[in-house]
Design a protein around this motif. Structure first.
Motif: not given
Length: 410
Positions: A8-13, A70-80, A163-165, A171-173
Motif C-alpha cells: 500500500l505504501l509503495f502504491s501511495v508513493v 494524519p500527516l500523509l493525509l495532510l501532505s497528499i491533500g495539499g498536493t491535490f 489531481a485525480g491520482i 482514499i487509499i491512505t
C-alpha cells in the motif's frame, strides 16, 4: 513489516510521483502561455524546493507526535489542492502559489520513510527504504512520459488527471493504510516553529547524525547539479534532441529503480555500509569527471550508467544509516531535516550549475560536482568502523529520547 502495508505504501508513493511527474514536461509551456520568459521557470522550481525545505522537518516532527497517517493525509491533500490550482491557473502568480503550496505540504516521502522505519527491523531497513526508492524512481520515469502525451489533449489535462491520482491516494491512505506508529511511541513535542530551528539544533548536536547529514548534503548538492544541468549540457555539448534526452533520463530512472528495488538491498546484507558508501562515491567522482568532457551519445551512456548505480547505492545506504543512528521516536524529525537539506540543494544547485555552464564552460558543472563529492568522500572516510559493522546491522541509537540524552525530511 506486513507485506500488505508495504504494498500500500509503495502504491501511495508511486502514484504520488506519477502525478508529480505529469506536470514536469508542461511547466515550460505554462510559463510561455503567461507571457513570461523561461528564466522564470527556475523561480517556479525553486519555490517548490524552498517550500519543502521549510516544511519537511515540521511535517516529519508532527508525524512523530501525531502519527504517520494524519500527516500523509495532510501532505497528499495539499498536493491535490495545488494541482487543481495549477490546472485552473491563468496568471503566473497562481502558478507560483500552487508550487509553493505543494512544496509546503509535500512531506509525504519523509513520512513514508518514517513509516518504513516504524515497521521494519534493522536487518530489513535498507530493503524497505530501497522499495520506497524504487516506487519514487518508477513514478518519476512514467510520470513525465505520460504527462508529455496528455498535454496533446490540452495544457490543463495533466494537472487534472494528476489531481485525480492524488484524490485516489487520499482514499487509499484514509481507509486502507494502517497507522504504523503506536500512541505510546509518539514523542510529545509541545511546539514546532515554522522553520523548526529546534529540530535542526537537536539533530546537529549529535556528531554521528551530523556526519551522515553532511554526507547527504554534499552528495545531493553534487547530484542535483548534474540532474539540473543534464539537459542543457546534453543539448549544447552532445547535440541531443529533447526526445533523446528524455530517453536517456528514462534509462537512468529505470536503472536507479531496479537497483533500489532489489539489488541494493542484497548488497547491504553482504557488504559493510562504509564500504558501499566509499565505493559508490568513488564511482560517482570518476563518472562526473567523465560527464564533464562528454561530447558523443555513446560516451554519455557510458557515463550515466555508473552515475545511476552510484546514486542508487548512495540514496539507500545514506538514509538507512541515518535512520539506524536515530532514536525510534525521532525518526520523522531526523528524516525531515535530511529532506530539508536535500530541498535547499534543489534551490542552490541549479543556480550554481547554470552560472558555471554559461560563464565558465560546458565542462564546469561536471568538475564542480566531482569536487563537491570529494568532500562527501572525506566525511565517509571519517566514519569510525565500530559505528557501522554492517549496512543493515543494528547499531546504538545516537539520538536518544529527551529523558535519556541531550537532544539533537522531497
Amino acid at each position: 513489516m506486513k507485506k500488505r502495508s508495504l504494498a500500500l505504501l509503495f502504491s501511495v508513493v508511486f502514484m504520488d510521483m506519477v502525478g508529480f511527474g505529469f506536470i514536469i514536461p508542461i511547466l515550460p509551456d505554462y510559463i510561455s502561455t503567461m507571457g513570461a520568459t523561461q528564466d522564470l521557470l527556475g523561480l517556479v522550481l525553486a519555490v517548490y524546493a524552498l517550500g519543502q525545505f521549510i516544511a519537511a522537518p515540521v511535517v516529519g516532527a508532527l508525524s512523530d507526535r501525531f502519527g504517520r497517517k494524519p500527516l500523509l493525509l495532510l501532505s497528499i491533500g495539499g498536493t491535490f489542492a495545488s494541482l487543481l490550482l495549477l490546472g485552473f491557473a491563468k496568471a503566473l502568480p497562481l502558478i507560483v502559489i500552487s508550487r509553493l503550496l505543494d512544496g509546503l505540504t509535500g512531506g509525504n516521502i519523509t513520512v513514508a520513510q518514517s513509516y518504513i522505519a516504524d515497521s521494519t527491523g534493522p536487518e530489513d531497513r535498507a530493503k524497505g527504504l530501497g522499495l520506497i526508492g524504487m516506487a519514487f524512481g518508477l513514478g518519476f520515469v512514467l510520470g513525465p512520459l505520460f504527462g508529455g502525451l496528455l498535454v496533446s489533449i490540452n495544457l490543463s489535462a495533466p494537472e487534472f488527471i494528476a489531481a485525480g491520482i492524488a484524490a485516489l491516494n487520499l482514499i487509499i491512505t484514509a481507509f486502507v493504510l494502517p497507522e504504523s506508529l503506536p500512541a505510546e511511541k509518539r514523542q510529545g513535542t509541545r511546539s514546532i516553529s515554522i522553520l523548526n530551528i529546534k529540530a535542526f539544533r537537536q539533530v546537529f548536536s549529535m556528531a554521528d547524525i551530523r556526519r551522515y547529514l553532511g554526507i547527504i548534503f554534499f552528495y545531493t548538492l553534487a547530484f542535483n547539479m548534474f540532474e539540473t544541468m543534464f539537459s542543457s549540457h546534453s543539448m549544447l555539448a552532445v547535440g541531443l534532441t529533447p526526445q533523446i534526452r528524455g530517453l536517456v533520463l528514462a534509462y537512468m530512472g529505470i536503472l536507479i529503480a531496479v537497483m533500489q528495488g532489489g539489488i541494493v538491498g542484497r548488497l547491504t546484507k553482504k557488504y559493510h555500509a562504509r564500504g558501499l558508501l566509499r565505493f559508490s562515491n568513488a564511482l560517482l567522482i570518476v563518472s562526473m569527471l567523465g560527464w564533464a568532457f562528454t561530447d558523443e551519445l555513446w560516451q554519455l551512456f557510458i557515463v550515466v550508467t555508473p552515475i545511476s548505480v552510484g546514486a542508487a547505492i548512495q540514496n539507500v545506504v545514506q538514509k538507512s544509516q541515518l535512520s539506524l543512528a536515530v532514536d525510534d521516536r525521532h525518526q520523522g524529525m531526523a528524516l525531515g531535516v535530511s529532506a530539508s537539506l536535500e530541498s535547499i540543494n534543489r534551490v542552490i544547485a541549479p543556480i550554481i550549475g547554470g552560472l558555471l555552464l554559461s560563464r565558465v564552460g560546458l565542462w564546469a558543472p561536471g568538475i564542480a560536482s566531482a569536487a563537491v563529492l570529494l568532500v562527501t568522500m572525506i566525511l565517509i572516510l571519517g566514519i569510525p568502523r565500530r559505528k557501522v559493522a554492517h549496512a543493515d546491522a543494528p547499531g546504538p541509537s545516537t539520538l536518544a529520547a529527551p529523558a535519556r540524552c541531550r537532544h539533537r525530511p522531497f
